[in-house]
Design a protein around this motif. Structure first.
Motif, PDB file in Angstrom:
ATOM      1  N   THR A  62      12.536   1.414   1.853  1.00 25.22           N
ATOM      2  CA  THR A  62      11.139   1.059   1.602  1.00 25.22           C
ATOM      3  C   THR A  62      10.676   1.559   0.233  1.00 25.22           C
ATOM      4  O   THR A  62       9.873   0.894  -0.425  1.00 25.22           O
ATOM      5  N   HIS A  66       9.176  -0.773  -2.725  1.00 25.15           N
ATOM      6  CA  HIS A  66       7.917  -0.485  -3.403  1.00 25.15           C
ATOM      7  C   HIS A  66       7.998  -0.906  -4.865  1.00 25.15           C
ATOM      8  O   HIS A  66       7.035  -1.448  -5.414  1.00 25.15           O
ATOM      9  N   ARG A  74       4.567  -4.899   1.646  1.00 22.98           N
ATOM     10  CA  ARG A  74       3.207  -4.925   2.194  1.00 22.98           C
ATOM     11  C   ARG A  74       3.129  -5.824   3.428  1.00 22.98           C
ATOM     12  O   ARG A  74       2.436  -5.502   4.393  1.00 22.98           O
ATOM     13  N   ALA A  75       3.857  -6.934   3.405  1.00 21.44           N
ATOM     14  CA  ALA A  75       3.849  -7.847   4.552  1.00 21.44           C
ATOM     15  C   ALA A  75       4.598  -7.251   5.743  1.00 21.44           C
ATOM     16  O   ALA A  75       4.179  -7.399   6.888  1.00 21.44           O
ATOM     17  N   PRO A  78       2.694  -2.672   6.177  1.00 27.27           N
ATOM     18  CA  PRO A  78       1.530  -2.416   5.313  1.00 27.27           C
ATOM     19  C   PRO A  78       1.109  -0.950   5.211  1.00 27.27           C
ATOM     20  O   PRO A  78       0.718  -0.500   4.125  1.00 27.27           O
ATOM     21  N   THR A  79       1.202  -0.200   6.282  1.00 30.31           N
ATOM     22  CA  THR A  79       0.805   1.212   6.223  1.00 30.31           C
ATOM     23  C   THR A  79       1.780   2.004   5.374  1.00 30.31           C
ATOM     24  O   THR A  79       1.370   2.836   4.555  1.00 30.31           O
ATOM     25  N   ALA A  81       3.623   0.742   2.989  1.00 31.83           N
ATOM     26  CA  ALA A  81       3.401   0.289   1.614  1.00 31.83           C
ATOM     27  C   ALA A  81       2.208   1.018   0.992  1.00 31.83           C
ATOM     28  O   ALA A  81       2.278   1.447  -0.169  1.00 31.83           O
ATOM     29  N   ALA A  82       1.147   1.178   1.754  1.00 28.52           N
ATOM     30  CA  ALA A  82      -0.040   1.873   1.235  1.00 28.52           C
ATOM     31  C   ALA A  82       0.258   3.343   0.942  1.00 28.52           C
ATOM     32  O   ALA A  82      -0.180   3.882  -0.080  1.00 28.52           O
ATOM     33  N   ASP A  93       3.479  -5.109  -9.486  1.00 29.47           N
ATOM     34  CA  ASP A  93       3.341  -6.489  -8.982  1.00 29.47           C
ATOM     35  C   ASP A  93       3.520  -7.489 -10.059  1.00 29.47           C
ATOM     36  O   ASP A  93       3.098  -7.820 -10.939  1.00 29.47           O
TER      37      ASP A  93
END
Length: 93
Positions: A62, A66, A74-75, A78-79, A81-82, A93
């Motif tokens: 993960t 990132h 994120r898909a 999501p948690t 990723a945050a 991005d």
């Protein structure tokens, strides 16, 4: 494999004060378990199936996502990723 070394050295214990350790652990454990269930059921996953082998591999995969495929991370989680964005900074991005 730098992320595996990062985890092995327990550098994640030095979380910034704005990331609660219990939130970090809860989010990663839940996402790791969900990913493992999906892999065991033969589902296609955005996160590498190898990440289901162990929590440190999940963290490594993960973390790599990132930086390399943040939208997919994120898909998929999501948690996580945050939390990684809070830890590493915004993804490219």
């Amino acid at each position: 494999e730098i992320y595996t070394q990062f985890d092995t050295l327990s550098l994640h214990d030095a979380l910034p004060t704005w990331i609660a350790r219990r939130d970090w652990i809860a989010a990663f454990e839940a996402a790791f378990e969900a990913h493992g269930r999906a892999v065991r059921r033969g589902r296609e996953t955005a996160i590498d199936p190898y990440a289901a082998d162990a929590p440190d591999e999940f963290f490594a995969c993960t973390s790599e996502m990132h930086f390399s495929t943040p939208a997919a991370l994120r898909a998929a989680a999501p948690t996580v990723a945050a939390l990684l964005a809070a830890y590493y900074g915004p993804p490219p991005d």
